[in-house]
Enzyme design. Sequence first.
Site, PDB file in Angstrom:
ATOM      1  CG  HIS A 371      -1.883   1.160   1.193  1.00 16.61           C
ATOM      2  ND1 HIS A 371      -1.985   2.085   2.210  1.00 16.61           N
ATOM      3  CD2 HIS A 371      -2.760   1.558   0.242  1.00 16.61           C
ATOM      4  CE1 HIS A 371      -2.903   2.989   1.891  1.00 16.61           C
ATOM      5  NE2 HIS A 371      -3.385   2.690   0.700  1.00 16.61           N
ATOM      6  CD  GLU A 373      -3.272   7.910   0.718  1.00 18.72           C
ATOM      7  OE1 GLU A 373      -4.227   7.167   0.572  1.00 18.72           O
ATOM      8  OE2 GLU A 373      -3.107   8.943   0.018  1.00 18.72           O
ATOM      9  CG  HIS A 444      -8.122   3.214  -3.793  1.00 20.96           C
ATOM     10  ND1 HIS A 444      -9.127   3.124  -2.868  1.00 20.96           N
ATOM     11  CD2 HIS A 444      -8.048   2.001  -4.398  1.00 20.96           C
ATOM     12  CE1 HIS A 444      -9.635   1.916  -2.900  1.00 20.96           C
ATOM     13  NE2 HIS A 444      -8.992   1.203  -3.809  1.00 20.96           N
ATOM     14  CD  GLU A 445      -7.986   8.188  -2.930  1.00 19.01           C
ATOM     15  OE1 GLU A 445      -6.850   7.718  -3.074  1.00 19.01           O
ATOM     16  OE2 GLU A 445      -8.787   7.775  -2.086  1.00 19.01           O
ATOM     17  CD  GLU A 463     -11.598   4.798  -3.720  1.00 24.25           C
ATOM     18  OE1 GLU A 463     -12.172   4.508  -2.679  1.00 24.25           O
ATOM     19  OE2 GLU A 463     -10.706   5.664  -3.767  1.00 24.25           O
ATOM     20  CD  GLU A 469     -13.049   4.557   1.001  1.00 21.37           C
ATOM     21  OE1 GLU A 469     -12.248   3.606   0.907  1.00 21.37           O
ATOM     22  OE2 GLU A 469     -12.738   5.724   0.721  1.00 21.37           O
TER      23      GLU A 469
HETATM   24  C1  NOJ Z   1      -8.869   6.279   0.644  1.00 19.33           C
HETATM   25  C2  NOJ Z   1      -8.974   4.936   0.002  1.00 19.33           C
HETATM   26  O1  NOJ Z   1     -10.082   4.854  -0.834  1.00 19.33           O
HETATM   27  C3  NOJ Z   1      -9.058   3.897   1.077  1.00 19.33           C
HETATM   28  O2  NOJ Z   1      -9.276   2.622   0.512  1.00 19.33           O
HETATM   29  C4  NOJ Z   1      -7.817   3.926   1.901  1.00 19.33           C
HETATM   30  O3  NOJ Z   1      -7.970   3.029   2.977  1.00 19.33           O
HETATM   31  C5  NOJ Z   1      -7.574   5.330   2.458  1.00 19.33           C
HETATM   32  N1  NOJ Z   1      -7.667   6.296   1.437  1.00 19.33           N
HETATM   33  C6  NOJ Z   1      -6.205   5.454   3.112  1.00 19.33           C
HETATM   34  O4  NOJ Z   1      -5.209   5.302   2.139  1.00 19.33           O
END
Ligand code: NOJ
Length: 665
Positions: A371, A373, A444-445, A463, A469
């Site tokens: 992951h 982020e 994601h994003e 995503e 979520e």
């Molecule tokens: C938003 C993402 O959509 C989600 O899946 C993730 O857990 C959080 N950001 C933290 O990265």
Amino acid sequence: MKRIFYLLPFLLLFAACNQQPQISSPNGQVTLTFRVNKSGVPQYSVSKNNTTLILWSSLGLACAEQDLTSGFEITDTESQFFSDKWETVWGEERVIVDRHYEMRVALQHQSGVRMDVLFRVFDDGIAFRYIFPEQEMRSLTITDEISEYRFAADHAAWSIPWRTEYYEGLWTKAPLSEQTDTLCSPVTLELADGGYAFVHEAALYDYPAQNLYMKDGALRIYLTPWLDSTKQALDAKAYETLPFATPWRMVILADDLRQMVASRIMLNLNEPCAIEDPSWIKPMKFIGIWWGMHMKSMTWEQGPIHGATTANMERYLRFAKEHGIQAVLAEGWNLGWETWEHFSFTEPYDDWNMDYLSQLADSLGVQIIGHNETGGNAADYEDQLEAAYAYHQAHGIHAIKTGYVSPIIRTVDGLQWNKGQSGVRHYRKIIETAAKYHIAIDNHEPVMPTGLQRTWPNLMTQEGVRGQEWNAWSNDGGSPCSHVTILPFTRVMAGPVDYTPGVFAFENPVMPQTRVHATLMNQLGLFVCIYSPLQMACDLPENYMKHPDAFHFIEDVPCNWERSMLVDGVIGEYCIFARQERGSENWYIGGVNADEAREVTIPLSMLTEGKTYVATIYRDGEEADWQTNPYDYEIEEQTVTAADVLQLRMASGGGLAIAVKPAAL
Ligand code: NOJ
């Protein structure tokens, strides 16, 4: 991707003097006509079965150097027929057919600039793009794209507004004439005559993402702008060096929803696979240290309830092994979560032993999904990219979920829209660099997908959706039941979605007013209805063990398909999909329902005639209802053949899931 038949071009040359060149689809039903009007504006129109669907619509680009919206003349036209079949690395379909006519119209502007428009007409839609051949003019600053779709009637459009952060909104339906806001691409149209259209783009590589808005009765393109240092929109939308081609503008034209979801135009408009040996790219189901953070029973950052600890991950890895789940995601394993200012992608927290876990995963035959982020700091990510991917590769990690929590991200060009040209370039760099390290991406994003996975199949899922979520923490109480019955006809049409299905426990102690608007069977149905080659079962292992019989469907359902089809559906009300497992005779059927309970009819005519199968049917119980009784379900086995028709009930917010396998002889 293996090309089975190579192109079969038939070259037809039109005389340069033909002022309204035309091409039709291979079945002759869809016809596209081109002209340059009296003011020198390039225009096209489209008819289907002799009815005009798109009236004369203008084409052109406004550029800082030269206005290229009028003052053109046709200098040459040529057209050819293509017939091709190709095999996907993974997907909803193993073999995809590409049959279309292509017409290239060469235009000369009064300034001397040369611009071609390339059109393709398929049985199920049309597409076009602008091509600037090499010429004296070296570069262009595009300030506006004048491409428009002047639909002949006031169709109903399913859309989300263009400023919807990360596309995480609820889709709504309103007539085109009432669309006052600019909309995200794609837009799905319910045509006045009962057909459907899907307006989007394909092959977005070095250009801003398109948005759509109504002006003077036509749906027009609004390109995402570049931003200045104070985040104000500049006139500039795209900086291009010649020669270049814009992304494809495409419209699927379908008689019904079945034909619309079966359309593969977007993939066909992308280039063949650029990865020489993509055999390392594997569709996988996964669980993860994730839902706990969204439900606030765990944290990303280190502390007393830190989620991504060595012990917790070991538990998840062993659970995955035991239940045949191929991979485990862990979020919050790395430094940076306290402030979100600078994440490290090579340094774990000290309660995460990467060496131990990667060896354990290897010995269990389970993959770890990394992951990354970024907190929206794409430039920081690019600085660490090679080191990050080398680190993950060295630990046997072949898939990474990336994240950009911020619609305006910090790119190498400063703060920019993630769907502006600079953001699009960043995402492209990620995919191409990841491929070098044999890493697949779950983005994601993202910027809205446009079919790049044909060329870069390591871009597996994204995503760009109001995903599960939101049902953990959204102040509005969670997504309405109708949401998942709209997505297959809107967002999913643009490409695979990491929606994260599979919630098995509906109580939410932290946000009691927020919940998943679904029955347990609805959560199973999503595994078939919302396609993703990396498919997450999002709930906690302990919640799955409360319903092991229902969890069996999640263990069993694949995420790579030989064939896929819509059995039945109405946008916003319900949908039922059937998919054949790739390389097998097994079929999986899934359904999800909005608020109103309903009986559905499922003909099993997709099965091989004369063969006997066993269907394991997971269905809502008599008392099931998402609000009052989401856990009421029944599981039964039935012997079936292709001649059978199943009659089943889906509860309010309910669903169904069926595994159909050849009976043992
Ligand atoms: C938003 C993402 O959509 C989600 O899946 C993730 O857990 C959080 N950001 C933290 O990265």
